[in-house]
Design a protein around this motif. Structure first.
Motif, PDB file in Angstrom:
ATOM      1  N   UNK A 164       0.865  -1.186   0.000  1.00 18.76           N
ATOM      2  CA  UNK A 164       0.000   0.000   0.000  1.00 18.76           C
ATOM      3  C   UNK A 164       0.899   1.233   0.000  1.00 18.76           C
ATOM      4  N   UNK A 165       0.409   2.316  -0.575  1.00 18.76           N
ATOM      5  CA  UNK A 165       1.223   3.519  -0.697  1.00 18.76           C
ATOM      6  C   UNK A 165       1.563   4.097   0.675  1.00 18.76           C
ATOM      7  N   UNK A 166       2.816   4.470   0.838  1.00 17.50           N
ATOM      8  CA  UNK A 166       3.278   5.173   2.032  1.00 17.50           C
ATOM      9  C   UNK A 166       4.097   6.369   1.579  1.00 17.50           C
ATOM     10  N   UNK A 167       4.293   7.292   2.480  1.00 15.39           N
ATOM     11  CA  UNK A 167       5.031   8.511   2.132  1.00 15.39           C
ATOM     12  C   UNK A 167       6.484   8.235   1.805  1.00 15.39           C
ATOM     13  N   UNK A 172       3.808   9.667  -6.925  1.00 14.73           N
ATOM     14  CA  UNK A 172       3.119   9.196  -8.118  1.00 14.73           C
ATOM     15  C   UNK A 172       3.011   7.699  -8.243  1.00 14.73           C
ATOM     16  N   UNK A 173       3.639   6.970  -7.336  1.00 14.78           N
ATOM     17  CA  UNK A 173       3.553   5.508  -7.393  1.00 14.78           C
ATOM     18  C   UNK A 173       2.341   5.028  -6.595  1.00 14.78           C
ATOM     19  N   UNK A 174       2.025   3.787  -6.794  1.00 20.83           N
ATOM     20  CA  UNK A 174       0.897   3.185  -6.097  1.00 20.83           C
ATOM     21  C   UNK A 174       1.311   1.842  -5.519  1.00 20.83           C
ATOM     22  N   UNK A 175       0.711   1.537  -4.403  1.00 22.29           N
ATOM     23  CA  UNK A 175       0.955   0.233  -3.814  1.00 22.29           C
ATOM     24  C   UNK A 175       0.120  -0.822  -4.510  1.00 22.29           C
ATOM     25  N   UNK A 176       0.415  -2.067  -4.226  1.00 23.79           N
ATOM     26  CA  UNK A 176      -0.300  -3.162  -4.872  1.00 23.79           C
ATOM     27  C   UNK A 176      -1.791  -3.074  -4.573  1.00 23.79           C
ATOM     28  N   UNK A 177      -2.163  -2.711  -3.360  1.00 19.87           N
ATOM     29  CA  UNK A 177      -3.568  -2.634  -2.996  1.00 19.87           C
ATOM     30  C   UNK A 177      -4.307  -1.610  -3.845  1.00 19.87           C
ATOM     31  N   UNK A 178      -3.702  -0.426  -4.014  1.00 21.75           N
ATOM     32  CA  UNK A 178      -4.345   0.612  -4.833  1.00 21.75           C
ATOM     33  C   UNK A 178      -4.411   0.203  -6.303  1.00 21.75           C
ATOM     34  N   UNK A 179      -3.355  -0.425  -6.779  1.00 21.11           N
ATOM     35  CA  UNK A 179      -3.320  -0.819  -8.185  1.00 21.11           C
ATOM     36  C   UNK A 179      -4.368  -1.893  -8.485  1.00 21.11           C
ATOM     37  N   UNK A 180      -4.491  -2.868  -7.588  1.00 20.54           N
ATOM     38  CA  UNK A 180      -5.488  -3.906  -7.798  1.00 20.54           C
ATOM     39  C   UNK A 180      -6.885  -3.315  -7.795  1.00 20.54           C
ATOM     40  N   UNK A 182      -7.757  -0.329  -8.643  1.00 17.12           N
ATOM     41  CA  UNK A 182      -7.947   0.439  -9.873  1.00 17.12           C
ATOM     42  C   UNK A 182      -8.215  -0.484 -11.049  1.00 17.12           C
ATOM     43  N   UNK A 183      -7.508  -1.600 -11.098  1.00 12.80           N
ATOM     44  CA  UNK A 183      -7.704  -2.556 -12.184  1.00 12.80           C
ATOM     45  C   UNK A 183      -9.132  -3.082 -12.178  1.00 12.80           C
ATOM     46  N   UNK A 184      -9.602  -3.491 -10.998  1.00 12.61           N
ATOM     47  CA  UNK A 184     -10.935  -4.092 -10.934  1.00 12.61           C
ATOM     48  C   UNK A 184     -12.031  -3.054 -11.153  1.00 12.61           C
ATOM     49  N   UNK A 185     -11.842  -1.851 -10.641  1.00 16.79           N
ATOM     50  CA  UNK A 185     -12.890  -0.841 -10.780  1.00 16.79           C
ATOM     51  C   UNK A 185     -13.020  -0.353 -12.216  1.00 16.79           C
ATOM     52  N   UNK A 186     -11.940  -0.461 -13.005  1.00 18.22           N
ATOM     53  CA  UNK A 186     -11.977   0.001 -14.385  1.00 18.22           C
ATOM     54  C   UNK A 186     -12.287  -1.114 -15.374  1.00 18.22           C
ATOM     55  N   UNK A 187     -12.455  -2.309 -14.845  1.00 23.54           N
ATOM     56  CA  UNK A 187     -12.734  -3.440 -15.735  1.00 23.54           C
ATOM     57  C   UNK A 187     -14.090  -3.238 -16.396  1.00 23.54           C
ATOM     58  N   UNK A 188     -14.114  -3.371 -17.707  1.00 25.09           N
ATOM     59  CA  UNK A 188     -15.354  -3.131 -18.434  1.00 25.09           C
ATOM     60  C   UNK A 188     -16.283  -4.327 -18.459  1.00 25.09           C
TER      61      UNK A 188
END
Length: 248
Positions: A164-167, A172-180, A182-188
């Protein structure tokens, strides 16, 4: 809240006959393992509220159960079994108890069918199993959530500093939790792995948003069973729509 005491108990010495022909048969079958009816290690008699003796007693170590019995809050279903399925397999017996379909495999769990048989209002957490996996009693329910503990219910693979993102991470980077997420929420397409990913991400977020505490209430014993029940108790208090909970 369904508590399944997995494993096996010696039923003949937990609830045992202390009078009548059953006692005679018991003593013949267990000449050295029998629990006596008198003396310091005698069985605890089980009498009804009106004083009538049942002819059965509890093992002398089961004082807690005896108190619950005397309070009128315990019933014992004795000498029960599945006459239609006699395999003598401990594992078959557990499976058929969880399925509720003796001799028939492949069905959904009995808690799942109970949940699906009534009205199913939208809820954040309608079914919860606290353990290492989904019990057979909840198989077939997409709404069922399983977790060993709220603190462990998270993505925990890979390097911990990238989950998960930390300071301390580059801007501009993202942790695995945020990236996952984003992937699922944008899945069409909401089928297959996309739908499973969305549900998993939603479940993790729902649990993470609750103020679960790992500190047991004062006076509770510090063991796994207590922590499991504490997780369920908190889930009920959070008013997440919990209707069925299972503990192994």
């Amino acid at each position: 809240v369904h508590v399944f005491l997995r494993g096996g108990i010696d039923g003949l010495n937990l609830v045992l006959p202390i009078a009548g022909n059953d006692r005679n048969f018991y003593e013949q079958a267990r000449p050295t393992l029998q629990v006596p009816v008198s003396g310091a290690a005698a069985a605890l008699p089980m009498s009804l509220a009106n004083g009538t003796q049942t002819g059965f007693g509890l093992h002398p170590s089961a004082t807690g159960l005896h108190d619950v019995w005397n309070a009128g809050k315990l019933a014992v279903v004795h000498c029960c079994g599945m006459q239609t399925v006699v395999t003598r397999s401990h594992f078959d017996a557990q499976a058929f108890l969880d399925l509720g379909t003796p001799g028939i495999r492949g069905a959904s769990g009995w808690l799942t069918r109970a949940f699906q048989s009534g009205s199913r209002p939208t809820a954040t957490l309608p079914m919860l199993a606290v353990g290492n996996g989904t019990p057979v009693s909840m198989l077939g329910a997409a709404e069922a959530l399983s977790m060993s503990s709220p603190s462990d219910f998270q993505l925990n693979s890979g390097a911990s500093q990238w989950r998960a993102y930390t300071t301390s991470m580059p801007a501009g980077t993202k942790g695995m939790t945020e990236m996952m997420a984003e992937i699922w929420s944008s899945a069409g397409v909401s089928t297959g792995v996309e739908l499973a990913g969305q549900r998993a991400d939603g479940a993790m977020r729902a649990i993470a948003a609750q103020a679960y505490s790992g500190t047991l209430p004062v006076g509770w014993p510090d063991n796994t069973f207590s922590r499991q029940l504490w997780t369920i108790a908190q889930s009920i208090r959070f008013d997440l729509g919990l209707r069925y909970a299972a503990v192994d």
